[in-house]
Design an enzyme around this catalytic site. Structure first.
Site, mmCIF file in Angstrom:
data_model
loop_
_atom_site.group_PDB
_atom_site.id
_atom_site.type_symbol
_atom_site.label_atom_id
_atom_site.label_comp_id
_atom_site.label_asym_id
_atom_site.label_seq_id
_atom_site.Cartn_x
_atom_site.Cartn_y
_atom_site.Cartn_z
ATOM 1 N N THR A 2 0.863 -1.174 0.000
ATOM 2 C CA THR A 2 0.000 0.000 0.000
ATOM 3 C C THR A 2 0.896 1.219 0.000
ATOM 4 O OG1 THR A 2 -1.954 0.936 1.053
ATOM 5 C CG2 THR A 2 -0.176 0.315 2.515
ATOM 6 N N LYS A 35 -6.826 2.890 5.848
ATOM 7 C CA LYS A 35 -5.572 2.563 6.532
ATOM 8 C C LYS A 35 -5.001 3.759 7.282
ATOM 9 C CE LYS A 35 -4.869 -0.214 2.536
ATOM 10 N NZ LYS A 35 -4.183 -0.179 1.275
ATOM 11 N N GLY A 47 -1.320 5.713 10.455
ATOM 12 C CA GLY A 47 -1.500 5.008 9.199
ATOM 13 C C GLY A 47 -0.608 3.780 9.187
ATOM 14 N N SER A 126 4.537 -0.181 -0.335
ATOM 15 C CA SER A 126 5.130 -0.476 -1.643
ATOM 16 C C SER A 126 5.287 0.764 -2.511
ATOM 17 C CB SER A 126 4.288 -1.528 -2.373
ATOM 18 O OG SER A 126 2.966 -1.053 -2.534
ATOM 19 N N GLY A 158 0.243 6.158 -7.155
ATOM 20 C CA GLY A 158 -0.772 5.251 -7.708
ATOM 21 C C GLY A 158 -0.582 4.981 -9.187
ATOM 22 N N THR A 164 -0.966 0.285 -5.305
ATOM 23 C CA THR A 164 -1.507 1.546 -4.809
ATOM 24 C C THR A 164 -2.571 2.033 -5.781
ATOM 25 O OG1 THR A 164 0.617 2.120 -3.807
ATOM 26 C CG2 THR A 164 -0.911 3.924 -4.191
#
Length: 176
Positions: A2, A35, A47, A126, A158, A164
């Site tokens: 994430t 999260k 987080g 990640s 992302g 992500t």
């Protein structure tokens, strides 16, 4: 797998986390996981990146430490890191955490580290390095707010990291 990003300027802090939950290495199981959340009577943002159940367990443990230590974030974080490193059960947890209040932003890991960045920008997960690099570049832009920096950095992460997504949850602490 994430991305969690924390950006700080003075007493203002913004934390962002994407919503992707991956099952194994190839299946997007959920796209709107949360999260990043407020803890410590809403005055602290936490987080996590890693296994969801492990991250939630660690947040619950941190909340207990905060209650025990009168919401002193650094002390509670150090106590959690000690337990995480020494406790046979907790040592098995696979996650990292970022926690922030008005004064401090910290990374907490299962190897006993509690670290505070020099520049107030932290990325984990990640896509954490991508988001952190983007935030560092955008931070110098005079017209961007911390929230805009976090949103743009998370979008960049992302676009690059397959773990992500663009469903980003943002929490902010600062002078209201």
């Amino acid at each position: 797998m994430t991305t969690i990003l924390c950006v700080r300027r003075g007493n203002e802090v913004v934390m962002a986390g994407d919503g992707q939950a991956t099952l194994g290495e190839a299946i997007v199981f959920k796209s709107k996981s949360i999260k990043v959340r407020r803890i410590g009577n809403g005055k602290i943002i936490a987080g996590f990146a890693g296994a969801a159940a492990d991250g939630i367990t660690l947040i619950e443990r941190l909340e207990a430490k905060l209650e025990k230590h009168a919401n002193q974030l650094k002390r509670a974080a150090v106590e959690l890191a000690k337990d995480w490193r020494m406790d046979k059960y907790l040592r098995q947890l696979q996650a990292f955490m970022i926690v922030s209040d008005k004064e401090t932003s910290l990374v907490i890991s299962g190897t006993g580290e509690v670290m505070e960045p020099d520049d107030g920008i932290i990325g984990i997960g990640s896509g954490g390095n991508y988001a952190m690099a983007a935030a560092k570049a955008l931070y110098e832009m005079p017209d961007m707010t911390l929230q805009e920096i976090a949103e743009r950095a998370m979008k960049i992460a992302g676009d690059i990291d397959v773990y992500t997504n663009h469903n980003v949850i943002i929490e902010r602490i600062g002078d209201e």
